[in-house]
Write a protein that holds these residues in place. Structure first.
Motif, PDB file in Angstrom:
ATOM      1  N   LYS A 208     -14.268 -10.015  -9.013  1.00 30.14           N
ATOM      2  CA  LYS A 208     -14.461  -8.596  -8.722  1.00 30.14           C
ATOM      3  C   LYS A 208     -14.004  -8.223  -7.317  1.00 30.14           C
ATOM      4  O   LYS A 208     -13.569  -7.109  -7.070  1.00 30.14           O
ATOM      5  N   SER A 209     -14.126  -9.164  -6.390  1.00 25.41           N
ATOM      6  CA  SER A 209     -13.762  -8.857  -5.009  1.00 25.41           C
ATOM      7  C   SER A 209     -12.318  -9.225  -4.678  1.00 25.41           C
ATOM      8  O   SER A 209     -11.860  -8.984  -3.562  1.00 25.41           O
ATOM      9  N   ASP A 210     -11.593  -9.786  -5.630  1.00 27.62           N
ATOM     10  CA  ASP A 210     -10.195 -10.159  -5.404  1.00 27.62           C
ATOM     11  C   ASP A 210      -9.327  -8.900  -5.426  1.00 27.62           C
ATOM     12  O   ASP A 210      -9.246  -8.202  -6.428  1.00 27.62           O
ATOM     13  N   VAL A 211      -8.695  -8.624  -4.298  1.00 32.51           N
ATOM     14  CA  VAL A 211      -7.912  -7.397  -4.154  1.00 32.51           C
ATOM     15  C   VAL A 211      -6.778  -7.327  -5.182  1.00 32.51           C
ATOM     16  O   VAL A 211      -6.414  -6.246  -5.632  1.00 32.51           O
ATOM     17  N   ARG A 212      -6.257  -8.465  -5.594  1.00 33.65           N
ATOM     18  CA  ARG A 212      -5.171  -8.473  -6.596  1.00 33.65           C
ATOM     19  C   ARG A 212      -5.680  -8.023  -7.960  1.00 33.65           C
ATOM     20  O   ARG A 212      -4.997  -7.286  -8.671  1.00 33.65           O
ATOM     21  N   VAL A 213      -6.888  -8.430  -8.314  1.00 32.48           N
ATOM     22  CA  VAL A 213      -7.492  -8.027  -9.592  1.00 32.48           C
ATOM     23  C   VAL A 213      -7.794  -6.535  -9.579  1.00 32.48           C
ATOM     24  O   VAL A 213      -7.473  -5.811 -10.529  1.00 32.48           O
ATOM     25  N   ILE A 214      -8.373  -6.078  -8.500  1.00 31.73           N
ATOM     26  CA  ILE A 214      -8.703  -4.658  -8.371  1.00 31.73           C
ATOM     27  C   ILE A 214      -7.434  -3.813  -8.417  1.00 31.73           C
ATOM     28  O   ILE A 214      -7.388  -2.776  -9.086  1.00 31.73           O
TER      29      ILE A 214
ATOM     30  N   LYS B 162     -11.889   2.035  -5.508  1.00 38.07           N
ATOM     31  CA  LYS B 162     -12.890   2.219  -4.453  1.00 38.07           C
ATOM     32  C   LYS B 162     -13.826   1.025  -4.342  1.00 38.07           C
ATOM     33  O   LYS B 162     -14.518   0.876  -3.344  1.00 38.07           O
ATOM     34  N   GLN B 163     -13.843   0.163  -5.338  1.00 44.34           N
ATOM     35  CA  GLN B 163     -14.673  -1.035  -5.287  1.00 44.34           C
ATOM     36  C   GLN B 163     -14.050  -2.112  -4.398  1.00 44.34           C
ATOM     37  O   GLN B 163     -14.720  -3.064  -4.018  1.00 44.34           O
ATOM     38  N   GLY B 164     -12.792  -1.943  -4.062  1.00 43.49           N
ATOM     39  CA  GLY B 164     -12.138  -2.877  -3.155  1.00 43.49           C
ATOM     40  C   GLY B 164     -12.500  -2.551  -1.723  1.00 43.49           C
ATOM     41  O   GLY B 164     -12.613  -1.394  -1.344  1.00 43.49           O
TER      42      GLY B 164
ATOM     43  N   ARG C 188     -10.265  -5.787   6.798  1.00 44.78           N
ATOM     44  CA  ARG C 188      -9.444  -6.756   6.092  1.00 44.78           C
ATOM     45  C   ARG C 188      -8.095  -6.822   6.762  1.00 44.78           C
ATOM     46  O   ARG C 188      -7.511  -5.797   7.113  1.00 44.78           O
ATOM     47  N   GLU C 189      -7.616  -8.021   6.934  1.00 42.49           N
ATOM     48  CA  GLU C 189      -6.298  -8.199   7.525  1.00 42.49           C
ATOM     49  C   GLU C 189      -5.240  -7.662   6.566  1.00 42.49           C
ATOM     50  O   GLU C 189      -5.279  -7.937   5.374  1.00 42.49           O
ATOM     51  N   MET C 190      -4.300  -6.912   7.099  1.00 37.30           N
ATOM     52  CA  MET C 190      -3.255  -6.336   6.255  1.00 37.30           C
ATOM     53  C   MET C 190      -2.236  -7.422   5.902  1.00 37.30           C
ATOM     54  O   MET C 190      -1.795  -8.176   6.754  1.00 37.30           O
ATOM     55  N   ASN C 191      -1.929  -7.491   4.643  1.00 37.89           N
ATOM     56  CA  ASN C 191      -0.877  -8.367   4.126  1.00 37.89           C
ATOM     57  C   ASN C 191      -0.263  -7.642   2.941  1.00 37.89           C
ATOM     58  O   ASN C 191      -0.634  -6.494   2.654  1.00 37.89           O
ATOM     59  N   ASP C 192       0.670  -8.261   2.254  1.00 41.43           N
ATOM     60  CA  ASP C 192       1.329  -7.575   1.137  1.00 41.43           C
ATOM     61  C   ASP C 192       0.361  -7.196   0.022  1.00 41.43           C
ATOM     62  O   ASP C 192       0.477  -6.126  -0.567  1.00 41.43           O
ATOM     63  N   ASN C 193      -0.622  -8.062  -0.268  1.00 36.35           N
ATOM     64  CA  ASN C 193      -1.604  -7.743  -1.314  1.00 36.35           C
ATOM     65  C   ASN C 193      -2.452  -6.539  -0.920  1.00 36.35           C
ATOM     66  O   ASN C 193      -2.724  -5.665  -1.739  1.00 36.35           O
ATOM     67  N   MET C 194      -2.855  -6.511   0.336  1.00 40.91           N
ATOM     68  CA  MET C 194      -3.678  -5.390   0.822  1.00 40.91           C
ATOM     69  C   MET C 194      -2.846  -4.107   0.873  1.00 40.91           C
ATOM     70  O   MET C 194      -3.352  -3.019   0.553  1.00 40.91           O
TER      71      MET C 194
ATOM     72  N   TYR D 101      -1.593   5.710   3.236  1.00 43.52           N
ATOM     73  CA  TYR D 101      -0.164   5.492   3.484  1.00 43.52           C
ATOM     74  C   TYR D 101       0.126   5.228   4.959  1.00 43.52           C
ATOM     75  O   TYR D 101       0.979   4.411   5.290  1.00 43.52           O
ATOM     76  N   ASN D 102      -0.598   5.893   5.859  1.00 43.40           N
ATOM     77  CA  ASN D 102      -0.385   5.661   7.291  1.00 43.40           C
ATOM     78  C   ASN D 102      -0.788   4.244   7.698  1.00 43.40           C
ATOM     79  O   ASN D 102      -0.149   3.648   8.569  1.00 43.40           O
ATOM     80  N   LYS D 103      -1.801   3.696   7.078  1.00 42.04           N
ATOM     81  CA  LYS D 103      -2.190   2.316   7.374  1.00 42.04           C
ATOM     82  C   LYS D 103      -1.117   1.343   6.893  1.00 42.04           C
ATOM     83  O   LYS D 103      -0.860   0.336   7.542  1.00 42.04           O
ATOM     84  N   ILE D 104      -0.503   1.652   5.774  1.00 39.06           N
ATOM     85  CA  ILE D 104       0.558   0.789   5.251  1.00 39.06           C
ATOM     86  C   ILE D 104       1.784   0.846   6.154  1.00 39.06           C
ATOM     87  O   ILE D 104       2.389  -0.183   6.455  1.00 39.06           O
TER      88      ILE D 104
END
Length: 95
Positions: free
Chosen positions: A9-15, A36-38, A43-49, A73-76
């Motif tokens: 449930k907490s895996d950003v890729r699954v969400i 919104k559950q993610g 969290r450190e930004m990476n490609d998954n995030m 989008y600005n965070k990305i």
């Protein structure tokens, strides 16, 4: 999400995957609910995030929540200005 264990449930890729699935089905409210559950805090930004935030931004965009879209989008764009089409989307939303 209910049938998944806590780790999954907490895996950003699954969400992200579940959110994208709802977006493709044009179930924008459900997509936003799942996304919104993610966790986006500290969290450190990476490609998954970045992909997660992009999907979250899309859900907000489809629901007309411009302020929330731009926040994602600005965070990305700080992480990677060439990620997907975020620069173009930011320009378009800022007009």
């Amino acid at each position: 999400m209910q049938g998944l264990n806590d780790t999954t449930k907490s895996d950003v890729r699954v969400i992200t995957f579940l959110g994208l699935t709802y977006l493709k089905l044009k179930k924008y409210d459900l997509a936003l609910e799942v996304l919104k559950q993610g966790s986006t805090r500290k969290r450190e930004m990476n490609d998954n995030m970045a992909k997660f935030r992009y999907c979250l931004g899309l859900a907000y965009e489809f629901l007309g929540k411009k302020k929330d879209v731009l926040k994602q989008y600005n965070k990305i764009v700080v992480y990677n200005a060439k990620f997907e089409d975020v620069e173009e989307k930011i320009k378009k939303l800022s007009e």
